[in-house]
Scaffold this active site. Sequence first.
Site, PDB file in Angstrom:
ATOM      1  N   GLU A  88       0.918  -1.173  -0.156  1.00  0.00           N
ATOM      2  CA  GLU A  88       0.084  -0.112  -0.225  1.00  0.00           C
ATOM      3  C   GLU A  88       1.529   1.479   0.014  1.00  0.00           C
ATOM      4  O   GLU A  88       0.668   2.300   1.122  1.00  0.00           O
ATOM      5  CB  GLU A  88      -0.591   0.129   1.384  1.00  0.00           C
ATOM      6  CG  GLU A  88      -2.213  -0.730   1.107  1.00  0.00           C
ATOM      7  CD  GLU A  88      -2.900  -1.224   2.332  1.00  0.00           C
ATOM      8  OE1 GLU A  88      -4.299  -1.624   2.590  1.00  0.00           O
ATOM      9  OE2 GLU A  88      -2.816  -0.581   3.386  1.00  0.00           O
ATOM     10  N   GLU A 128      -7.734  -8.182  -0.209  1.00  0.00           N
ATOM     11  CA  GLU A 128      -7.517  -7.919   0.495  1.00  0.00           C
ATOM     12  C   GLU A 128      -9.184  -7.453   0.716  1.00  0.00           C
ATOM     13  O   GLU A 128      -9.502  -6.995   0.095  1.00  0.00           O
ATOM     14  CB  GLU A 128      -7.115  -7.247   1.436  1.00  0.00           C
ATOM     15  CG  GLU A 128      -5.362  -7.074   1.967  1.00  0.00           C
ATOM     16  CD  GLU A 128      -5.211  -6.063   2.536  1.00  0.00           C
ATOM     17  OE1 GLU A 128      -5.660  -5.493   3.245  1.00  0.00           O
ATOM     18  OE2 GLU A 128      -3.808  -6.164   3.018  1.00  0.00           O
TER      19      GLU A 128
END
Length: 437
Positions: free
Chosen positions: A210, A310
């Site tokens: 991320e 995710e």
Amino acid sequence: MRALARLSAVAVVVFATFTGSSPSDHLRRFGNGGDIIRGVNLGGLFVLEPWIKPSLFKQWEGSSAHVVDEWTYCATLGKSECTSRLKQHWSTWVTESDISTLAKLGLNHIRIPIGYWAFTVKDGEPYVQGQIPYLKQVLEWARKYKLNAVLDLHGVPGSQNGFDNSGKLGEIGWQRAQENIDRSIQALIGLANIAAQYSDVVDAVEAVNEPAIWGLSKQGIIDYYKRAYSTVRDIAPGVTIVIHDAFLSPAEWNDLNVQGWSNVILDTHTYHVFVKDRLTLSRDDHLKATCQDAANVRNFNTHLWTVTGEWSLATTDCARWLNGFGKGARWDGSLPWEMNGPVYPGATCAGQTSIGAWDSSTRGFYRQFAEAQMDAYEAGSGWFFWNFKTEEADDWNYIKLAQNGLIPNPPTDRHYSRYSLDNAHWNIKLDSPWCHE
């Protein structure tokens, strides 16, 4: 894991070959998973997040001490006490019983987040080391129970996103110094060596989790990915390389055509709770949103293999400290956000994250929501759920959800599926209770 606002457009992981060929030209084989990845994240093990295991941070609740992440946790305790507490944590948070249970639940992969500080700590950094023997023990258990693993560099020097899950909440300083990039590569060398040692278990290494495009240069991210690719591939030639989309649309990466690259994953993450557009959806609309996710994943999968990296069953952000230690929730208006109040008048977090408080209608919805998301992501090449377990937040706890019948056990045991299973392959059906294509 996620804190602050997250993009909740379709989240995918893309297996790509940059040799001018399409996925149909190649046999997909993801470790023991065949052509479908079904996995979970082992979040909270080597990178602390207060909401995953609140007991680690509870002593500072209501305190003036600023303990909000692993950096401040160790800085406050001192290295000796931090080492003692974390060794106890590392030895108990993920157990052989957990790994055995995940295998029995029909999963085939685990994703293991770990911070750079497991490999490199310099003067002035409060982090402690000692994680590697525990990581290797998890990999031994994975081998025993025939699970494959992705090693994920979840935090890098300077922080790639300013989230607590990078190890240090606050500024995004990763690209401000070349030393930060070099030390990130040093950590990847460590992960690649472990991947080579456990080549029958580890089938992918993630370059960085991320990276936040709003605080970084895209070209700088790409340059790092090129260096990461070469570094890992030189040490572990058979390992797939994972690169995150930096919160950009996957389409932004379609022109990333690096000569000679193969077996690369573009990783993005989808949640329904961190932005207004999804947090405010009705239950029916949460289900319908997965239809577009499925269409997007299926579209990407025609030219890039896709796996959703995710996701969770959460439809509220009510898990204690999900938005940061000591912070409230958008859902009930206890966290300041764009709506300046709750998502609707009277919205409460009471009972939102506890299976024991859910009535039959809520349980039925979560089962549908689990199947809808699995269906959507298997329009591509699979998924990883966040998280394998939590101390309190049941809507993020895969093991507990599956054991209570709210997630299919095994994952192919679906009641509402918009897919039909034919010789272990899913064929999409045009109609479902919530999707009509």
